[in-house]
Design an enzyme around this catalytic site. Sequence first.
Site, PDB file in Angstrom:
ATOM      1  N   SER A   1      -4.202  -5.420 -17.620  1.00  0.00           N
ATOM      2  CA  SER A   1      -5.073  -6.485 -17.971  1.00  0.00           C
ATOM      3  C   SER A   1      -6.513  -6.460 -18.101  1.00  0.00           C
ATOM      4  CB  SER A   1      -4.855  -7.437 -16.460  1.00  0.00           C
ATOM      5  OG  SER A   1      -3.526  -7.779 -16.315  1.00  0.00           O
ATOM      6  N   GLN A   2      -7.186  -7.431 -18.669  1.00  0.00           N
ATOM      7  CA  GLN A   2      -8.637  -7.358 -18.670  1.00  0.00           C
ATOM      8  C   GLN A   2      -9.224  -7.206 -17.652  1.00  0.00           C
ATOM      9  OE1 GLN A   2     -10.044 -11.171 -20.460  1.00  0.00           O
ATOM     10  NE2 GLN A   2     -12.155 -10.576 -20.431  1.00  0.00           N
TER      11      GLN A   2
END
Length: 396
Positions: free
Chosen positions: A67-68
């Site tokens: 994930s970012q």
Amino acid sequence: MSVADRARAGLVDALVASGRIRSAAVEQAFRDVPRHLFLPGRTVEAAYADGAVAVQHVEGVATSSASQPSMVAIMLEQLDLQPGARVLEIGAGTGWNAGLMARLVGPSGAVVSVDIDEGLVGTAREHLAAAGVAGVELVTGDGALGHPAGAPYDRIVLTVGSADVRPEWVAQLAPGGRLLLPLGLRGSQVSVALDLGPDGVLRSRSVRSCGFIRMRGAAAVPGGAGVDLPGGRRLELPPGAAPVDAAAVAAALDEPGPPVVSPVELGTVDLWDGFGLWLALSEPGTARLVGGASEVHLALVDPAGLATAAPCRGPTSVVPHGPGGQAVAGRLCAALAAWADAGRPDAPCWHLTVHPGAPPPGPDPRVVALPNAWVACDPGPPVDPAATIPAGPVRT
């Protein structure tokens, strides 16, 4: 200092400066757990860029990602992990998020991470070992069922998008525990931290805009009732929406009427958060029209016609389509005005209350029915102290 250490320090400094990392504990966890060791084969620059990295595809569709980092930071702040806490993570991914949480709960706490994919569990275990992170139990299983063997948990967090609040998750929470999940609400997705009350009802502590890969397994998120149209266009309807006639929609789009101008400005982010969320919780016929060149318009669909609105600078042109499009455009303009009058609320301004079972009867658009629960959605002042901090790009 190595290249990787400098890159990690730069990323963490930027997340602190932007306000996405707010607490000293989360900052230290980000500095201690090296993301590049969870992304072998990627460059250091890719590992420490503030972007999601897909790590697995099935038939050309991403099924897992790292994930970012800014979204990970936001969600860790939403979780508010304390030393000694017991945590269940659903969606192991690369193992990086579990490693961060293990640092936060410390040796007196415990992190259990469940993933439906045995291969991902294996690689996550390798990554955690390479990073020297202990205290994470990795389990292969369907996260829809949670992991009752380790219950109760002080925190349960999903790193995959869900269209439901499963009773298994609620049952495995400790009294007063918190469930954090990317929850789908009629085509928009929000990261919502829900605290369990003594009455068995979950109430939101914070809500942020997000966008995560969907769950697989028993709680798989169904796709929306999308309609392919000529010219490479597609009408994206939320899961559970009433089907529409593709030929009728295409014919209506070929009959645009005179635009109705609203003084309210519509920004690009407002298509998903902001007005997009407001419209979805006001009008069940909300959809999005995606063009061949990745252009996105908000759409309001009615059996008699439809209306569309695109992001713009200055007043918004709402375009009616089809014989009944003018009336639909009027409804869309009225919703824009109501949103502006309410102060242009975005995700943090929504208060969500999740009740088990079937919703009460009635046509209230701000009651969202889920497979195992229902959600009452009410706009109001945000309670999250970080509500004014933008989430940044939300596709994860």
